[in-house]
Every structure is written in structure tokens, then in C-alpha cells.
Scaffold this motif. Structure first.
Motif, PDB file in Angstrom:
ATOM      1  N   ASN A 127      -0.794  -5.203   0.657  1.00  0.00           N
ATOM      2  CA  ASN A 127      -2.132  -4.678   0.128  1.00  0.00           C
ATOM      3  C   ASN A 127      -2.618  -6.225  -0.070  1.00  0.00           C
ATOM      4  O   ASN A 127      -1.975  -7.359   1.162  1.00  0.00           O
ATOM      5  CB  ASN A 127      -2.125  -4.342  -0.711  1.00  0.00           C
ATOM      6  N   ARG A 128      -3.964  -6.544   0.119  1.00  0.00           N
ATOM      7  CA  ARG A 128      -4.893  -7.471  -0.343  1.00  0.00           C
ATOM      8  C   ARG A 128      -3.905  -8.600  -1.167  1.00  0.00           C
ATOM      9  O   ARG A 128      -4.367  -9.506  -0.736  1.00  0.00           O
ATOM     10  CB  ARG A 128      -6.217  -7.147  -0.635  1.00  0.00           C
ATOM     11  N   LEU A 142      -5.840  -3.160   3.547  1.00  0.00           N
ATOM     12  CA  LEU A 142      -7.181  -4.221   2.878  1.00  0.00           C
ATOM     13  C   LEU A 142      -7.964  -2.776   1.908  1.00  0.00           C
ATOM     14  O   LEU A 142      -8.200  -2.747   0.788  1.00  0.00           O
ATOM     15  CB  LEU A 142      -8.129  -4.994   3.289  1.00  0.00           C
ATOM     16  N   LEU A 156      -9.191  -8.913  10.939  1.00  0.00           N
ATOM     17  CA  LEU A 156     -10.123  -7.845  10.003  1.00  0.00           C
ATOM     18  C   LEU A 156     -10.821  -7.151  11.347  1.00  0.00           C
ATOM     19  O   LEU A 156     -11.662  -6.899  12.290  1.00  0.00           O
ATOM     20  CB  LEU A 156     -10.926  -8.994   9.084  1.00  0.00           C
ATOM     21  N   THR A 180      -3.485 -12.123   0.246  1.00  0.00           N
ATOM     22  CA  THR A 180      -3.553 -13.652  -0.435  1.00  0.00           C
ATOM     23  C   THR A 180      -2.746 -14.669  -0.712  1.00  0.00           C
ATOM     24  O   THR A 180      -2.557 -15.652  -0.705  1.00  0.00           O
ATOM     25  CB  THR A 180      -4.461 -13.206  -1.618  1.00  0.00           C
ATOM     26  N   ASP A 204       0.615  -1.281   0.018  1.00  0.00           N
ATOM     27  CA  ASP A 204       0.142  -0.010  -0.411  1.00  0.00           C
ATOM     28  C   ASP A 204       0.616   1.121  -0.052  1.00  0.00           C
ATOM     29  O   ASP A 204       1.643   1.218   1.023  1.00  0.00           O
ATOM     30  CB  ASP A 204      -0.468  -0.056   1.331  1.00  0.00           C
TER      31      ASP A 204
END
Length: 644
Positions: free
Chosen positions: A477-478, A545, A503, A482, A470
Motif C-alpha cells: 500500500n501507500r 495507492l 504513477l 513511502t 492492500d
């Protein structure tokens, strides 16, 4: 004249005849041995120079082929009708390579792709040629025997290099053609004799170069009863033979080249070597006959003989001087500097070309060996001294090293140094002879290639980091989250420990943007990112995220559900602490949804979905709290408020 006088004269004449015969015979024998010794030493030294020249040419050709391979690296070979641009590039390379006639490129089938010798190629194939078969079979480099050129109409040999794609598969072969009489011209300049012969053979006997040239391609292997073949274990030697090619009796010297796997054989006609000796012998016997016939004027003949011997000596010295001048001219024609180091006196004889490598005139450098070491780069001196010592102790076949020397203009120049020592019968080194070549341009090109490669790697790393992080907070980042979840699931053992996904969503973050502005909101997000990092252990993973939503991954958790809740509560409490932004106190809450899972029981996507459900429950039931899903230690879900 009395009998006694006649007897005395007869005795004197007989004594003079006997003395003359003995003197003439001894002089002829000694002169013959001396002439033979000088001829062998001179021939051996010049064969050594030819061998070093052959080695330099082969390496120049290898470097040229390396540039050709780099030119086609990473792309397919062009079609013959579309090869004009590549032909121009190869011709530019060819201009830097002295003595190479042409560059040819063939594809994996042996069909000609392009040539610097012709703009339009006919249809021909070299798949039956030995150099093509050898490179296709896996040889990276190959030196061919002597070949009759179907296109050039003359003898030449080739140095071939295998072309490969990035996977190492065979793409074709690049070939440079070298005239068959190239080394012969160099040797004839050294010897000054048109009837001098030279041959370069492979260790299996195949002819690479031969002069005089044959009428057709020479047979493979060594001739029957070859003197050199019988003594391949020796590094060098001298012998006398009648040439089967032109019937001329020659004195030959041979020298083996390792690791090139070649043998250099050079010869000069015996008649030319002993022409001076024959003239002197005829002169000696003629003078002896005159002395016998005119014994009464022996004193006059002795004076004449002395004068003639002085003239012969002067002629011999002049011939030696002219021979040395021819040798110096041949050396001056090369681009290498030649040196001769007498290890007993520590004196070095250097050619003007070698002194020119340092930017010095011939008179500006003497014969002291220390003058070279004083100009050597301090970082290279230990390596070069070790290489010299290893060769003098016979732990290496020859001296080969690259080093930097200080040029007169203040720059550092790279030199390739090679040499070989001579030893006495006891194994002690006597002298070392060698050459120096300026390779600064090649080294600078290598450094440029390395710098470009490093810059590309750094740019690749920056792009990878930008794609996975980010830009506002510097957190992963997302997409990176993953990737980590997938890797964690793939590496986990079936009975491994539990994993935790949290989260996090900031409570009332929109109010900060509305009242203080988006810059203040960005600053608050950076503060929250720093607080999240401070709460985690080594190995834990935090990511943003998007917006005001974050995720925390805790691998291999071995505690109880209460321990998981404690970690989540500590994160929520830390994030919820007051912060000062633009002089204003700001406080936002944080809600957390926690999912505890095992790789054998739950997929990563399902774990994230459960954590999202738990986060929604925490928001719905009042915010600023933790909701846990998927843990066997507590009923599911489990909800706890976090004290302000």
C-alpha cells in the motif's frame, strides 16, 4: 607322667601357644584391614550419593528461581503492600519444590519486596549480604555460605538469581532458602548413624552446609591445614581426622562437584566403624587366652571357636543386610531412579523407583542393559550413546543428557540422565553409577512456551503484512511505498544511478463500476495488479495507492530516457489489454506519469510530486499515454502516446 611325656606336653602347649598367638595376631590384622577397606568403599559410595543429591537439589532450586524470574519478567516488582497476588503465585511454585523453606524477593536497593514466609514484611535490607552484592555485580546465580537467619531463627543457605529488565539492567534478586541440615538428614538416613557428619563447602572453603551445626556463622575459607584444601585437584579421596567441632575422630570421604564449584565431605565416627572389629578382636584374644590356659582341651576350644566364628559371620551378614535395607529405604524416599552398570558384565542393577519411571513393577525389568536401550526413542539414542562414550573416554567429567523413553502406557517420557564412571589403575572403565529424573513436565512447559512465542511472532507478521498491503489486490500500500522510498534514498550513494517512480491511473474505470457493478470493478483491479507484476523485473516494486491508482518503483535504473519510456509504455500497453469479466469483454486505458531522480539531487516526496504532475499532464492531454519528468536525456516534460 614321665619326663618325656612332660616334655612332649610342654612342647605341645608351647606350640599351641605360639600357633594361637600368631593366628590371633594375623586374624586381627587381616580383619582390621578388611574392615577399613569396606568402610572406605561404603563411605565413598554414600558420599557420591550425597553429592548427586546436592547437585539435584541445587538444580531444582535453580529451576524454581527461573520460574520466579519468568513470573516478574517484563513488569516492575510490586510494592510490599501490593504483593499479595505475587506472594500467592510464589507459594504455589514453592509447593512443587521439596525441601525449600521460602522464597524472598528484594529490589535493586536490597529492600525486601515480598516473602512466602511472611504476609507482612518488616523494614530490613540485605544490601550488605554477599549474595546480593554478587548478583548486583553481574553473577546470574550464586550459592551462599551458611547463614544465620535473622527472621527464621535458624541456619540456612540461599541460592540467589539476578532479576533483570529486558535491557539487562539489574532489578533485584530472587532468593530461595534451604535449611542448613537438609543434606545432613539425607546422609544420616543413608548411614543410619546420628553421629555421622556432612559438610558442603565452596571451592574457596566457605561452608554452605555443615552438620553438626555450629554455634554461630562459621568463618570464611578453609581451616588451617585442611586435608581437602590441599587435595582440591583430586576428584575424590578418603582420610581420617579428629573433628575440631565436637572432638570425635571420624573417617571422612570427600568428592568435588563440577561445574557447581562445591565439595561434599561426609564422615562417620571411627568408633562406630570399628565397633564390630573391636568386639571380634576382644573375642579372638579372649579365646586365645582360654586356649593357652586350657591347652589340654584344645580340641573342644577349637570347636567352640568355630561355632563362635560362624555366629560372628552370621551377625556380620545380618548387619550388612540391614545396612542395605536402610540404604534401599533412603533411596526409595527420593524421586530419582538409581542405577549401577557393571561395564565388565554389561549387567545393570536398578532400583524399583527407576523401573517405575518406565511404568514397570520391580519384577518386570531385569538386569540386562539392553532393556533400557530398547525403550529409548530412536532420535535420542545416537546422542545418548555419544555422551556415554565421551565420558568413558574421559572427554567429559560426567554423563549428562536428556532423552525420551517409552512408558508402559505408550507415552514418551523425558528423563534427565546423569552418571559417573569408575576406572581401574590402567584407565579402563569398570562401572558407572548414576540417577534418572523424570523431567517430562518441564519439557512440556518449555514446548508450550516455544509454541506461544512462535504463534505471537506469526501473529505479529500477519499484522505487519496487513498494515503494509492492500487487502483487495495483495499489493503493497501507500505506507509501504513511502517506507521503501525513504530506505532507498538513505542507502543511495551520492553519485549512484537514477531511480524511477511511475504513477499509474486507469482511464474510464468509473464506467466499469457504473455498468457492471463494483464486484466487476474489484475483479478488474485484481487483473491489473497481476499484469503490473508480470511487467516488472526482480527488485522492482509495485503498490496500489487507492481506488484505481497504482505506483511503480524501479531502483538503480542505468538506461537512457528512451529505456525508461519503453518500460512505461510496455506497462501501459499491457494494462490496456482487453479482459473478460462476468462474461463481458472489458477494456480500460492507462495513463502514466514518470519521474526520474537521484537521491543526491531530489527528495522522494519531490520525486512523487513530479510524477503526479506528469500523470496530470497525461490525463489532460488525452489519456492512454506516458509523460516523463526529470530526465536529462530528453526535454522536460516528454509526452508519448501508447498505440492501442
Amino acid at each position: 607322667m614321665t619326663a618325656n611325656t612332660r616334655n612332649l606336653v610342654a612342647a605341645l602347649v608351647g606350640s599351641a601357644v605360639a600357633v594361637t598367638i600368631v593366628a590371633v595376631g594375623a586374624t586381627t590384622i587381616v580383619d582390621h584391614r578388611a574392615t577399613r577397606g569396606r568402610a572406605e568403599r561404603e563411605l565413598d559410595q554414600r558420599t557420591l550419593l550425597v553429592a548427586e543429591h546436592v547437585r539435584a537439589v541445587i538444580r531444582t532450586d535453580v529451576m524454581l528461581l527461573g520460574r520466579v524470574a519468568d513470573h516478574f519478567a517484563g513488569r516492575p516488582l510490586p510494592a510490599p503492600e501490593a504483593a499479595d497476588a505475587d506472594r500467592g503465585a510464589l507459594r504455589a511454585m514453592l509447593g512443587d519444590a521439596d525441601g525449600v523453606e521460602s522464597i524472598w524477593v528484594y529490589d535493586e536497593r536490597g529492600d525486601a519486596v515480598l516473602s512466602t514466609a511472611e504476609d507482612k514484611l518488616g523494614r530490613f535490607n540485605v544490601a550488605d549480604r554477599e549474595y546480593f552484592q554478587a548478583t548486583r555485580a553481574g553473577d546470574r546465580l550464586f550459592v551462599s555460605p551458611l547463614i544465620w537467619g535473622r527472621v527464621t531463627g535458624g541456619f540456612f543457605f540461599v541460592v540467589a538469581r539476578r532479576l533483570e529488565d529486558p535491557s539487562g539492567a539489574f532489578r533485584g534478586v530472587a532468593v530461595v532458602g534451604v535449611p542448613g541440615d537438609r543434606f545432613a538428614d539425607f546422609y544420616r538416613r543413608l548411614s543410619g548413624d546420628e553421629n555421622a557428619s556432612v559438610a558442603v563447602r565452596k571451592l574457596n572453603g566457605d561452608v554452605v552446609v555443615r552438620a553438626p551445626l555450629p554455634a554461630s556463622e562459621p568463618p570464611k575459607g578453609w581451616p588451617e591445614g585442611s586435608y581437602v584444601h590441599e587435595r582440591l585437584a583430586e576428584e575424590a579421596g578418603v582420610y581420617e581426622r579428629v573433628s575440631p567441632i565436637d572432638g570425635i575422630e571420624r573417617l571422612y570421604a570427600f568428592r568435588r562437584l563440577d561445574p557447581e564449584g562445591l565439595v561434599v565431605i561426609a564422615g562417620r565416627p571411627v568408633d562406630a566403624l570399628f565397633a564390630g572389629w573391636w568386639s571380634r578382636s576382644v573375642l579372638v584374644y579372649g579365646l586365645g587366652g582360654v586356649g593357652v590356659g586350657l591347652s589340654l582341651v584344645l580340641s573342644i576350644l577349637v570347636l567352640r571357636r568355630a561355632r563362635q566364628e560362624a555366629d560372628a559371620l552370621r551377625d556380620a551378614l545380618r548387619a550388612v543386610r540391614e545396612s542395605e535395607e536402610r540404604f534401599d529405604l533412603a533411596v526409595a524416599a527420593t524421586t530419582d531412579g538409581i542405577w549401577d552398570w557393571d561395564l565388565r558384565t554389561n549387567k545393570v542393577r536398578r532400583t524399583a523407583r527407576m523401573k517405575g519411571l518406565f511404568g514397570l513393577a520391580d519384577h518386570e525389568m531385569g538386569d540386562d542393559s539392553q532393556e533400557f536401550w530398547d525403550r529409548l526413542h530412536p532420535a535420542d539414542a545416537p546422542t545418548l550413546r555419544s555422551a556415554v562414550q565421551a565420558h568413558l573416554e574421559r572427554r567429559s567429567e560426567q554423563l549428562e543428557a536428556e532423552c525420551r523413553v517409552l512408558h508402559e502406557d505408550g507415552s514418551w517420557r523425558w528423563l534427565f540422565v546423569r552418571g559417573r564412571a569408575q576406572f581401574d589403575f590402567g584407565g579402563s572403565p569398570l562401572r558407572m553409577v548414576g540417577m534418572m529424573t523424570d523431567v517430562t513436565e518441564r519439557r512440556e512447559r518449555e514446548l508450550q512456551v516455544q509454541a506461544a512465542h512462535q504463534a505471537a511472532e506469526e501473529e505479529k507478521e500477519r499484522a505487519r503484512h496487513a498494515a503494509n498491503h492492500d487487502p483487495l489486490t495483495g499489493l503493497p500500500n501507500r505506507a509501504y511505498l513511502t517506507e521503501r522510498l525513504a530506505a532507498l534514498a538513505a542507502a543511495a550513494a551520492p553519485d549512484g544511478g537514477r531511480q524511477v517512480v511511475m504513477l499509474l491511473d486507469l482511464d474510464d474505470f468509473k464506467g466499469v463500476n457504473d455498468t457492471l457493478g463494483h464486484p466487476a470493478g474489484d475483479e478488474l483491479l485484481r487483473i491489473v495488479a497481476g499484469r503490473l507484476r508480470s511487467c516488472l523485473r526482480d527488485g522492482d516494486f509495485v503498490a496500489r495507492l487507492g481506488g484505481d491508482e497504482f505506483a511503480v518503483l524501479v531502483p538503480s535504473l542505468c538506461g537512457t530516457a528512451c529505456g525508461t519510456l519503453a518500460l512505461a509504455e510496455r506497462i501501459v500497453a499491457t494494462v490496456g489489454q482487453e479482459a473478460v469479466i462476468a462474461g463481458q469483454p472489458v477494456r480500460v486505458g492507462c495513463s502514466a506519469g514518470v519521474s526520474v531522480w537521484k537521491a543526491a539531487e531530489l527528495e522522494p516526496e519531490e520525486a512523487i510530486r513530479q510524477a503526479d504532475v506528469a500523470l496530470y499532464e497525461a490525463k489532460r492531454t488525452g489519456k492512454n499515454r506516458v509523460v516523463l519528468q526529470g530526465c536529462g536525456d530528453l526535454p522536460s516534460p516528454c509526452c508519448r502516446n501508447v498505440p492501442a
